[in-house]
Design a protein around this motif. Structure first.
Motif, PDB file in Angstrom:
ATOM      1  N   UNK B  93       0.882  -1.130   0.095  1.00 14.13           N
ATOM      2  CA  UNK B  93       0.031  -0.042   0.234  1.00 14.13           C
ATOM      3  C   UNK B  93       0.770   0.956  -0.007  1.00 14.13           C
ATOM      4  N   UNK B  94       2.365   1.151   0.397  1.00 16.94           N
ATOM      5  CA  UNK B  94       3.212   2.175  -0.349  1.00 16.94           C
ATOM      6  C   UNK B  94       3.416   2.966   0.893  1.00 16.94           C
ATOM      7  N   UNK B  95       3.726   1.822   1.701  1.00 19.33           N
ATOM      8  CA  UNK B  95       4.604   2.702   3.411  1.00 19.33           C
ATOM      9  C   UNK B  95       6.375   2.958   3.392  1.00 19.33           C
ATOM     10  N   UNK B  96       7.088   2.786   2.077  1.00 19.72           N
ATOM     11  CA  UNK B  96       8.084   2.655   1.812  1.00 19.72           C
ATOM     12  C   UNK B  96       7.682   4.337   0.811  1.00 19.72           C
ATOM     13  N   UNK B  97       7.042   4.921   0.818  1.00 21.75           N
ATOM     14  CA  UNK B  97       6.771   6.398   0.222  1.00 21.75           C
ATOM     15  C   UNK B  97       6.184   6.940   1.879  1.00 21.75           C
ATOM     16  N   UNK B  98       5.516   6.132   2.469  1.00 19.31           N
ATOM     17  CA  UNK B  98       5.269   6.986   3.509  1.00 19.31           C
ATOM     18  C   UNK B  98       6.589   7.506   4.260  1.00 19.31           C
ATOM     19  N   UNK B  99       6.686   6.469   4.162  1.00 17.16           N
ATOM     20  CA  UNK B  99       8.212   6.267   5.115  1.00 17.16           C
ATOM     21  C   UNK B  99       9.329   7.351   4.413  1.00 17.16           C
ATOM     22  N   UNK B 100       9.502   7.547   3.272  1.00 10.95           N
ATOM     23  CA  UNK B 100      10.493   8.600   2.657  1.00 10.95           C
ATOM     24  C   UNK B 100      10.299   9.823   2.999  1.00 10.95           C
ATOM     25  N   UNK B 101       8.614   9.817   3.009  1.00 12.91           N
ATOM     26  CA  UNK B 101       8.588  11.787   3.315  1.00 12.91           C
ATOM     27  C   UNK B 101       8.591  11.645   4.198  1.00 12.91           C
TER      28      UNK B 101
END
Lengths: 558, 169
Positions: B93-101
């Motif tokens: 669900x896109x946790x990598x982008x969340x963490x990156x942000x």
């Protein structure tokens, strides 16, 4: 003596004591206007609370207070339709329940107008009613694909009852199985469970009756019952849903088990990251004690049982039952050498039974509705239903209940809606972080214990669409399994870590020719030579991926 | 309470009081450790000593148990703890982008605390509400169905006040 305890008549059979309790519960509910008053149940399980359930409940309460409306507001569990959270359910006398999906706080005024009958239910969108066929211009269950294909037994009440109202629980028949049991000899209870064919829902599917019998025959009281609500496998959230949505049913089940085992002390060990489940089971337990349903002289019988709720602090390895015992004794979270089995030498060296939450929730239903009823659900070698948590690349993630033996495809596609946005399914992770990656061509395999590829485990499916890198998937899962190794056995502590290191190197583009073989060999050794399930299963994701998929990154050129 | 107690107000005496009420049995070790973490934010050296003496164990024994539980901390975290779930369902669900942000917004990597000691950013293996992925936990409370933008907004809202989520233990 409180009015509640005086309802127990000393010396009367448990069934009569229960009848008196139910009569008292009816009176109290009637005084509170139940039956006449409409009520709005806000789904407020852990999943719902992550998407604003508290705000919805507060908005509805504020609206009720502002309008002075005769409507009760209850914080319930989740129906399993997590994709539709926050759900709000309206209950009115003589009409089917109506549930709205994805409710926002700003809808509270409309909800209330519907609840008091000033507007029809269909005036707020995304609703369905809990009737077989459409009613009130709303779709029925048959028109809700997520629900239509389920066989909901344990999940039937979740989201639609007040989880921490013992009077309501008594009136809907909870604790009836307990009263029935207390009039039976323990051997007769074991026989009923045996005939039903109930097996452990924590993932091992060991026959519950055999475990109970062995514990009873081990002699030397005290005996202990430990309720395994540790549920620490990433992706699994079934026991939480039961404890959040219907804790009284679980308490009834553990009391029946304790009576059968002759255990006067029970520990309910709840995962540390399950605050809602822990709070609700503790609250329900206090209510049961206040009614004489737990504690000393249960329902007027001479059976006494003290139940304690304990909180965990993480650790996947705690799902292994001997680790749970070490933890309860205040020691490092590491498994014990077996044999002896816990049923013989368990907590503080005493005979101990460890049962999963879902297993225990089934027990009262078997005693109430009969072994034949249970045996008729599911399949001959695996009777009963199974809770399955579905997440990942599916349109409708959540928790479903289906008969054992249901094809994987039915759960993934018919119920959960399959992969969204026109992408194709690539693989399904079954059986948790140390389960198997299953390819598309096994979608018709049954969800049943003992399948060589589709590991049912405790009931967990994560769908992965065609865009996902399976190398990245196994790298992540192996990193988790390596980190969670308790360090006791060398093949798990060192071997799984080496597997992870290889996968890290491959992921950074430095694959070597021997990697495939090394991964396979390290996995074989860890699986063969580890003491507990964690090490035995940790290589599964990698090994199943090597069996079924190509993983091009693992095959360097030249 | 011994006269060695130099701290007379704040969470330490509260913890000591709750600890004193626990039965002096080894089975209470994990409950005692959780109590320490709930009051102090982590299991301090002082807490290890107090628990060991209350339960009549060696500090070494207690230390061994603390380190076998992933949720227990031996170092103080920042005033607020933000944990991004990077389990498989959240990853899809896109946790990598969340963490990156969050890493960009807070200018720390996962596992680090902001230089002012306000926020500790971590990864977490699972929050067990996988059907509302991606999930971020802020001071013990989960928030789901997040976008990178919604997450940075959520974390920006964290006040300067004391941390939430000790759940009244």
């Amino acid at each position: 003596m409180t009015p509640e305890t005086s309802e127990r008549r000393a010396g009367a059979p448990p069934a009569q004591a229960l009848d008196a309790l139910v009569a008292g519960a009816r009176r109290r509910l009637a005084r509170r206007g139940r039956g006449q008053l409409a009520r709005l149940l806000v789904g407020a399980g852990g999943c719902c609370q992550a998407v604003g359930a508290a705000e919805v409940a507060e908005a509805v309460r504020r609206e009720v207070a502002a309008q002075g409306a005769p409507v009760a507001v209850v914080e319930a569990g989740c129906t399993g339709m997590c994709h539709a959270d926050v759900q709000v359910t309206l209950q009115r006398q003589g009409q089917p329940d109506v549930t709205w999906d994805r409710v926002e706080p700003r809808r509270s005024a409309t909800l209330l107008e519907i609840a008091v009958g000033r507007r029809p239910p269909a005036s707020l969108a995304s609703a369905f009613c809990w009737a077989a066929e459409p009613a009130d211009a709303l779709p029925g269950i048959a028109q809700v694909p997520f629900l239509a294909g389920q066989r909901r037994v344990l999940l039937e009440p979740t989201g639609r009852v007040d989880p921490v109202d013992v009077d309501e629980a008594l009136c809907r028949g909870v604790y009836r199985g307990l009263a029935h049991t207390l009039a039976l000899a323990p051997e007769a209870v074991i026989e009923a469970i045996q005939r039903a064919g109930l097996s452990g829902r924590g993932g091992a599917y060991f026959p519950t009756a055999v475990k109970w019998m062995a514990c009873r025959q081990a002699g030397r009281p005290p005996r202990y019952l430990v309720v395994n609500a540790e549920e620490g496998e990433p992706g699994v959230f079934k026991d939480r849903h039961l404890l959040e949505g219907d804790p009284h049913r679980v308490i009834e089940g553990l009391l029946i088990a304790a009576y059968t085992l002759g255990a006067e002390q029970v520990f309910v060990y709840v995962n540390g990251l399950a605050p809602v489940a822990r709070a609700r089971v503790a609250a329900a337990l206090r209510q049961a004690e206040a009614r004489g349903l737990a504690g000393v002289g249960i329902l007027g019988s001479n059976f006494s049982c003290r139940v304690q709720v304990r909180e965990g602090a993480g650790g996947y390895v705690l799902g292994e039952e001997t680790v749970l015992l070490e933890s309860l004794e205040g020691r490092r979270a590491m498994p014990r050498l077996r044999p002896p089995q816990a049923v013989e030498v368990g907590l503080w060296g005493q005979p101990t039974t460890i049962n999963n939450v879902e297993t225990l929730a089934n027990v009262p239903l078997i005693l109430e509705r009969g072994a034949d009823w249970f045996a008729g659900l599911g399949m001959p070698h695996g009777p009963g239903t199974k809770l399955v948590a579905v997440s990942g690349d599916v349109a409708r993630p959540g928790l479903v209940e289906v008969p054992l033996g249901t094809p994987l495809r039915h759960v993934l596609v018919d119920l959960a809606g399959g992969v969204p946005e026109g992408r194709a399914l690539q693989a399904v992770l079954t059986g948790g972080p140390s389960g198997n990656l299953v390819p598309r061509d096994l979608l018709d395999a049954p969800l049943a214990p003992g399948h060589p590829e589709v590991l049912l485990g405790s009931g967990n499916l994560v769908a992965l669409d065609e865009t996902r890198s399976l190398l990245e998937v196994v790298r992540r899962l192996t990193r988790f399994n390596a980190a969670e190794s308790c360090g006791k056995c060398t093949p798990c502590r060192e071997g799984v870590n080496r597997m992870w290191e290889i996968l890290e190197r491959v992921a950074s583009g430095r694959a070597r020719q021997a990697d495939r073989e090394d991964l396979s060999y390290l996995g074989d050794v860890a699986a063969a030579a580890s003491l507990c399930g964690l090490g035995k299963m940790a290589p599964n994701p990698v090994q199943s991926a090597l069996r079924h998929f190509t993983l091009p990154a693992l095959s360097p050129e030249g | 309470m011994s006269c060695q107690d130099s701290v007379r107000s704040g969470p330490e005496p509260q913890f000591a009081q709750r600890l004193a009420a626990l039965p002096q049995e080894r089975t209470q070790l994990l409950p005692a450790l959780l109590l320490a973490q709930a009051h102090l934010g982590y299991v301090s050296d002082w807490a290890v000593e107090r628990i060991a003496s209350h339960l009549r164990l060696t500090a070494n024994d207690v230390e061994g148990v603390v380190t076998s539980y992933p949720e227990l901390r031996r170092r103080p975290p920042g005033a607020h703890v933000v944990r991004v779930c990077t389990g498989l369902p959240c990853w899809t669900a896109g946790s990598e982008r969340v963490l990156g942000a969050l890493e960009s917004a807070l200018r720390v990597c996962a596992g680090e605390t902001t230089p002012d000691g306000r926020i500790t950013l971590e990864e977490i293996a699972c929050c067990f509400v996988c059907a509302v992925a991606p999930v971020v936990e802020v001071d013990g409370r989960c928030a789901g169905r997040l976008t990178p933008e919604a997450t940075t907004a959520l974390v920006a809202q964290i006040g300067d006040g004391p941390r939430l989520g000790t759940d009244g233990r």
